[in-house]
Design a protein around this motif. Sequence first.
Motif, PDB file in Angstrom:
ATOM      1  N   ALA A 236       0.860  -1.188   0.000  1.00  0.00           N
ATOM      2  CA  ALA A 236       0.000   0.000   0.000  1.00  0.00           C
ATOM      3  C   ALA A 236       0.890   1.230   0.000  1.00  0.00           C
ATOM      4  O   ALA A 236       1.902   1.290   0.707  1.00  0.00           O
ATOM      5  CB  ALA A 236      -0.893  -0.027   1.233  1.00  0.00           C
ATOM      6  N   ASP A 237       0.511   2.196  -0.837  1.00  0.00           N
ATOM      7  CA  ASP A 237       1.259   3.457  -0.916  1.00  0.00           C
ATOM      8  C   ASP A 237       0.208   4.564  -0.953  1.00  0.00           C
ATOM      9  O   ASP A 237      -0.226   4.978  -2.027  1.00  0.00           O
ATOM     10  CB  ASP A 237       2.114   3.444  -2.200  1.00  0.00           C
ATOM     11  N   GLY A 238      -0.246   4.990   0.225  1.00  0.00           N
ATOM     12  CA  GLY A 238      -1.378   5.902   0.286  1.00  0.00           C
ATOM     13  C   GLY A 238      -2.590   5.184  -0.273  1.00  0.00           C
ATOM     14  O   GLY A 238      -2.902   4.062   0.155  1.00  0.00           O
ATOM     15  N   ASP A 239      -3.252   5.767  -1.273  1.00  0.00           N
ATOM     16  CA  ASP A 239      -4.400   5.050  -1.850  1.00  0.00           C
ATOM     17  C   ASP A 239      -4.009   4.300  -3.121  1.00  0.00           C
ATOM     18  O   ASP A 239      -4.864   3.868  -3.887  1.00  0.00           O
ATOM     19  CB  ASP A 239      -5.596   5.998  -2.084  1.00  0.00           C
ATOM     20  N   ARG A 240      -2.685   4.146  -3.341  1.00  0.00           N
ATOM     21  CA  ARG A 240      -2.214   3.357  -4.499  1.00  0.00           C
ATOM     22  C   ARG A 240      -1.693   2.017  -4.005  1.00  0.00           C
ATOM     23  O   ARG A 240      -1.420   1.838  -2.824  1.00  0.00           O
ATOM     24  CB  ARG A 240      -1.028   4.044  -5.173  1.00  0.00           C
ATOM     25  N   ILE A 241      -1.531   1.073  -4.940  1.00  0.00           N
ATOM     26  CA  ILE A 241      -0.836  -0.184  -4.610  1.00  0.00           C
ATOM     27  C   ILE A 241       0.368  -0.271  -5.535  1.00  0.00           C
ATOM     28  O   ILE A 241       0.254  -0.031  -6.744  1.00  0.00           O
ATOM     29  CB  ILE A 241      -1.745  -1.407  -4.846  1.00  0.00           C
ATOM     30  N   VAL A 242       1.537  -0.599  -4.972  1.00  0.00           N
ATOM     31  CA  VAL A 242       2.737  -0.764  -5.797  1.00  0.00           C
ATOM     32  C   VAL A 242       3.345  -2.136  -5.522  1.00  0.00           C
ATOM     33  O   VAL A 242       2.943  -2.821  -4.570  1.00  0.00           O
ATOM     34  CB  VAL A 242       3.775   0.355  -5.524  1.00  0.00           C
ATOM     35  N   GLY A 243       4.313  -2.526  -6.348  1.00  0.00           N
ATOM     36  CA  GLY A 243       4.863  -3.865  -6.246  1.00  0.00           C
ATOM     37  C   GLY A 243       6.299  -3.919  -5.747  1.00  0.00           C
ATOM     38  O   GLY A 243       6.823  -2.956  -5.168  1.00  0.00           O
TER      39      GLY A 243
END
Length: 289
Positions: A236-243
């Motif tokens: 989770a990156d704030g309201d984003r999802i990263v890999g």
Amino acid sequence: MSRTLAAKPRSAALADEAARLVAQTLAARGGKPPVLAAVIATEEVDALIYTEQLLKQAAAAGLAVKKISLAATAGDAEISATLKRLSDDSDVAGIILQSPLPSGVDRAHVVAAIDPSKDVDGATAANAARLAAGDLDGTLLPATAAAVLELLRAHEIPLEGRRAVVVGRSSVVGRPVAQLLTLAGATVQVVHSKTPDMGAITRTAQILVVAAGVRGLVRGEHVAPGCVVVDVGIHADGDRIVGDVDAESVSAAVGETGALSPVPGGVGPMTNAILVLQAAQAAARHAAA
Ligand code: NAP
């Protein structure tokens, strides 16, 4: 820019296949839908949201769903007893034990209470042994590992004779991915946190699967042009999802002849589709038994 290895439309086709199997099973069970049960013993918001999404997809395929919420302090005995009760319930076709588990709980110990024929995330020793023996016929596979292979197949990435590198050696992702790639005819090397100079190995990969649980670990300098990269990581990156992959630099480095799976939209949705399909397959086998 590289090609994008999206889960859709293949994940949607798997959902249709699951719905078809459940419909067939309903007829054999006098209209009573088989149950997919998820046991969850955490208050982690991401895990709770993920479980709701998964059960919604299972319900859309026609399965009855059951969420068993235990306290985040539940111990081995309570979790094992819950899994045993579900294993003994003839209406339950599939069982998922959601991560994370309460601290101190031994995953390998508690999953032993899951009936291997209902183990839709391939977590039991019996299903792991079948995979290790190369017996894929009717074997319930670790869903994320199976999703990686499904994503590669959906995008017609050849595996036989190719050189693959897997970053990560966990029993849920890294190791089963390496086994499945080997069975598919790739020559596979596994790297992990104790590997010196990971980049020297990942740069030799034609196919690179990254399951390290470290955000942005693999960057452009770790890959060769033309490499096909599958990113398993979820952060989770704030309201984003990263890999686990730095998408911008890796996409540029692999170039137009290479490919990268997106986060979100790649391994995650394909994993859910595989879990629901494996639940439907388990239900169909139970109904036929
Ligand atoms: P895990 O159990 O923590 O295992 C991580 C593996 O990566 C370990 O083998 C570890 O090596 C290795 N590693 C850690 N740091 C490294 C580094 N700096 N260099 C090289 N290797 C390193 O994690 P997991 O359960 O396999 O999950 C991996 C990732 O996939 C996580 O981000 C998780 O959220 C995600 N995931 C996604 C899905 C999905 O559906 N998309 C499902 C499950 C997991 P050691 O063995 O030496 O410690």
